[in-house]
Design a protein around this motif. Structure first.
Motif, PDB file in Angstrom:
ATOM      1  N   ALA A   9      37.993  16.644  36.046  1.00  0.00           N
ATOM      2  CA  ALA A   9      38.806  16.267  37.211  1.00  0.00           C
ATOM      3  C   ALA A   9      37.950  15.541  38.236  1.00  0.00           C
ATOM      4  O   ALA A   9      36.733  15.720  38.273  1.00  0.00           O
ATOM      5  CB  ALA A   9      39.402  17.527  37.837  1.00  0.00           C
ATOM      6  N   ALA A  36      52.313  17.466  38.213  1.00  0.00           N
ATOM      7  CA  ALA A  36      51.113  18.298  38.033  1.00  0.00           C
ATOM      8  C   ALA A  36      51.462  19.744  38.336  1.00  0.00           C
ATOM      9  O   ALA A  36      52.274  20.020  39.225  1.00  0.00           O
ATOM     10  CB  ALA A  36      49.999  17.851  38.979  1.00  0.00           C
ATOM     11  N   ALA A  62      43.930  18.128  41.713  1.00  0.00           N
ATOM     12  CA  ALA A  62      45.274  17.717  41.261  1.00  0.00           C
ATOM     13  C   ALA A  62      45.636  16.360  41.858  1.00  0.00           C
ATOM     14  O   ALA A  62      46.171  15.481  41.171  1.00  0.00           O
ATOM     15  CB  ALA A  62      46.302  18.766  41.675  1.00  0.00           C
ATOM     16  N   GLY A  91      43.901  13.513  40.102  1.00  0.00           N
ATOM     17  CA  GLY A  91      44.486  13.293  38.771  1.00  0.00           C
ATOM     18  C   GLY A  91      45.791  12.533  38.863  1.00  0.00           C
ATOM     19  O   GLY A  91      46.008  11.553  38.159  1.00  0.00           O
ATOM     20  N   TYR A 115      47.522  10.438  35.838  1.00  0.00           N
ATOM     21  CA  TYR A 115      47.663  11.529  34.877  1.00  0.00           C
ATOM     22  C   TYR A 115      48.971  12.247  35.158  1.00  0.00           C
ATOM     23  O   TYR A 115      49.420  12.333  36.313  1.00  0.00           O
ATOM     24  CB  TYR A 115      46.510  12.539  35.011  1.00  0.00           C
ATOM     25  CG  TYR A 115      45.220  12.069  34.392  1.00  0.00           C
ATOM     26  CD1 TYR A 115      45.034  12.091  33.016  1.00  0.00           C
ATOM     27  CD2 TYR A 115      44.175  11.605  35.194  1.00  0.00           C
ATOM     28  CE1 TYR A 115      43.850  11.652  32.452  1.00  0.00           C
ATOM     29  CE2 TYR A 115      42.983  11.165  34.634  1.00  0.00           C
ATOM     30  CZ  TYR A 115      42.825  11.196  33.259  1.00  0.00           C
ATOM     31  OH  TYR A 115      41.655  10.759  32.703  1.00  0.00           O
ATOM     32  N   PHE A 121      50.006  17.672  33.597  1.00  0.00           N
ATOM     33  CA  PHE A 121      48.724  18.372  33.512  1.00  0.00           C
ATOM     34  C   PHE A 121      48.603  19.437  34.589  1.00  0.00           C
ATOM     35  O   PHE A 121      49.364  19.480  35.556  1.00  0.00           O
ATOM     36  CB  PHE A 121      47.551  17.379  33.659  1.00  0.00           C
ATOM     37  CG  PHE A 121      47.371  16.875  35.071  1.00  0.00           C
ATOM     38  CD1 PHE A 121      48.126  15.823  35.549  1.00  0.00           C
ATOM     39  CD2 PHE A 121      46.451  17.470  35.923  1.00  0.00           C
ATOM     40  CE1 PHE A 121      47.968  15.369  36.861  1.00  0.00           C
ATOM     41  CE2 PHE A 121      46.284  17.027  37.235  1.00  0.00           C
ATOM     42  CZ  PHE A 121      47.050  15.962  37.697  1.00  0.00           C
ATOM     43  N   SER A 179      45.421  21.218  36.929  1.00  0.00           N
ATOM     44  CA  SER A 179      43.996  21.117  37.232  1.00  0.00           C
ATOM     45  C   SER A 179      43.453  22.530  37.377  1.00  0.00           C
ATOM     46  O   SER A 179      44.116  23.389  37.970  1.00  0.00           O
ATOM     47  CB  SER A 179      43.773  20.326  38.525  1.00  0.00           C
ATOM     48  OG  SER A 179      44.284  21.044  39.626  1.00  0.00           O
ATOM     49  N   TYR A 225      41.322  18.573  33.659  1.00  0.00           N
ATOM     50  CA  TYR A 225      42.755  18.345  33.505  1.00  0.00           C
ATOM     51  C   TYR A 225      43.185  18.857  32.133  1.00  0.00           C
ATOM     52  O   TYR A 225      42.639  18.452  31.104  1.00  0.00           O
ATOM     53  CB  TYR A 225      43.090  16.861  33.665  1.00  0.00           C
ATOM     54  CG  TYR A 225      42.744  16.329  35.043  1.00  0.00           C
ATOM     55  CD1 TYR A 225      42.989  17.112  36.174  1.00  0.00           C
ATOM     56  CD2 TYR A 225      42.168  15.074  35.215  1.00  0.00           C
ATOM     57  CE1 TYR A 225      42.666  16.652  37.439  1.00  0.00           C
ATOM     58  CE2 TYR A 225      41.850  14.603  36.488  1.00  0.00           C
ATOM     59  CZ  TYR A 225      42.093  15.405  37.594  1.00  0.00           C
ATOM     60  OH  TYR A 225      41.771  14.957  38.841  1.00  0.00           O
TER      61      TYR A 225
END
Ligand code: ATP
Ligand code: MG
Length: 463
Positions: free
Chosen positions: A86, A220, A406, A409, A414, A417, A419, A428
């Motif tokens: 991350a 996320a 997060a 990401g 992303y 996922f 974190s 991640y």
């Protein structure tokens, strides 16, 4: 090394390292015309000095397994699982001036929820310049039941000092169609879900639907479980605060037990499927005579049972302290047919109060086997006190790092996922993996052996 953007696999000597794939929006939406990315605004942030090594490369990974048998007992090791590290990426996917963010908290309370919300808001605002940030009120149902609440750093300034969740939470109410329609109607393109195992399963379902509809939305998960029952990540936020609070309850039970003739202090702690809080609080407090957890069956009567053990303890010390995790002994508690079927709004089985049941069993046993002798049983149930407090310093810092990783990401595109820290480094991990990963207490390892050694409690296997 073969390194396509996120698809790096490397061989180091005999070891093959292969990272678990996390979906990225540019991959999902390759059909979008004129896809463009943006330089990370941290380049221009006066407090950051991005230099070589500051931005995380997609090939930077965290190894899941960090112990390795050098004796060669396992001559051909399987590919080593790894997760993408991350942290900020050089190019980001979302235009900070356009992106619209939704933050939702679901499930039960946990110390640190407000810190995560606060740090998501402040981090998005200060690090990336995002201005359109909204809180969804009262869990998943809030997507379609309430107007989102506009959030900014001034508003959330002191939220980390408060227990609970200012956004409110709820169980049940997961209506996929309405939730995804609301995401589309409000033009949210980033969704942060803070919740437990059920919430993570919900997030997987939303993620699948977003992919099916080819929506340009990242999601996320930030796993919340005071019980520390989620696997893969090192620990969940709020857990350390909970252990600290649990110790206070154990201390009170100890004082009560010591101050009475044949005093028994009984403390029920959180832990539906795992006994991590009970175990950690027991080892830390040293005042506990017996720790009962869901992973280790126990019995009351007969040789090697709980009553025989308590009898000895009361004879030796004049008092005893008993800790029980809420999920322990559930099979032993008599329940009606209606109780057997009872579930909460999210469909989870409703647990009976193992503390109340134990207290009544202890009293019946004592009155039966020790007629006329004094006994005092003090039952302490600090469960809501444990989960409703603000996070302690360690958890507050942890929540900050979780939120920021997060954000990095999602900003990089992303999606789907979670974190979380793996072996001390933030990574991640696909939400689906985390939603299904359990983290039971191992009754075979050193920590449980140490509990048995400091308490001297029976192992309950010699019936
Ligand atoms: P905790 O158990 O730690 O309190 P949790 O997230 O597991 O937290 P739940 O009440 O089980 O709490 O679930 C939270 C939300 O997730 C609820 O709105 C629930 O309807 C939804 N949810 C639970 N399981 C699923 C699932 N399998 N699919 C979709 N949504 C789910
Ligand atoms: Mg749950």
């Amino acid at each position: 090394m073969a390194a396509g953007d996120d698809e790096c696999t490397a061989s180091v000597g005999e070891i093959t390292i292969s990272p678990v794939k996390v979906q990225r929006l540019p991959h999902l939406i390759h059909y979008l015309p004129n896809l463009k990315t943006f330089p990370n605004p941290l380049d221009r942030n006066q407090f950051y000095h991005p230099s070589d090594g500051f931005y995380i490369s997609p090939c930077d990974v965290i190894l899941r397994q960090i112990t390795y048998d050098l004796s060669g007992t396992f001559p051909s090791p399987p590919p080593h699982l790894a997760y993408h590290r991350a942290g900020p990426r050089k190019q980001i996917f979302f235009d900070p001036s356009m992106t619209r963010v939704a933050i939702v908290t679901c499930g039960g309370l946990c110390p640190g929820l407000n810190t995560v919300i606060r740090e998501l808001v402040v981090g998005l605002w200060e690090l990336y310049g995002v201005r359109q940030i909204y809180g969804i009120i009262a869990g998943y149902r809030g997507f379609y039941s309430f107007e989102p609440m506009a959030l900014n750093p001034k508003l959330v300034e002191d939220w980390h000092k408060r227990g609970g969740t200012v956004l409110e939470t709820s169980r049940g109410g997961f209506d996929l169609e309405k939730i995804v329609n609301s995401i589309k109607d409000h033009e949210f393109d980033q969704v942060y879900v803070i919740g437990g195992d059920g919430s993570m399963r919900g997030a997987v379902t939303i993620f699948d639907e977003i992919c099916r509809q080819k929506l340009n939305v990242s999601i996320a998960g930030i796993p919340k479980t005071v019980d520390n029952d989620i696997g893969i990540i090192d620990r969940s936020f709020g857990f350390q605060t909970a252990v600290e609070m649990a110790q206070q309850a154990i201390s009170a039970a100890h004082v009560e037990a010591e101050s009475a003739v044949n005093g028994i202090g009984l403390v029920k702690l959180m832990g539906r499927s795992t006994g991590h809080i009970a175990l950690h609080a027991t080892i830390s407090s040293r005042d506990v005579d017996c720790c009962l957890i869901p992973e280790n069956e126990f019995y009351l009567e007969g040789k090697g049972g709980l009553f025989e053990f308590l009898e000895q303890r009361l004879k030796q010390n004049g008092h005893a302290v008993l800790v029980v995790a809420e999920g322990a002994g559930q099979d032993m508690i008599p329940r009606s047919d209606a109780q057997k079927k009872e579930t909460d709004e999210s469909g989870n089985p409703v647990f009976l109060d193992v503390g109340q049941w134990l207290k009544s069993e202890l009293k019946s046993w004592w009155d039966r086997d020790h007629p006329g002798e004094l006994v005092t049983i003090k039952y302490i149930d600090p469960m809501y006190m444990v989960r409703a407090v603000p996070a302690n310093a360690t958890d507050n810092l942890y929540c900050t790092l979780l939120a920021h990783s997060a954000i990095h990401g999602i900003m990089a595109g992303y999606t789907g996922f979670v974190s979380g820290p793996i072996n001390g480094n933030y990574a991640y991990i696909p939400i689906a993996e985390v939603a299904n990963a359990k983290n039971p207490v191992s009754t075979m390892d050193h920590k449980w052996a140490w509990v048995r050694s400091v308490t001297n409690q029976p192992d309950f296997t010699k019936r």
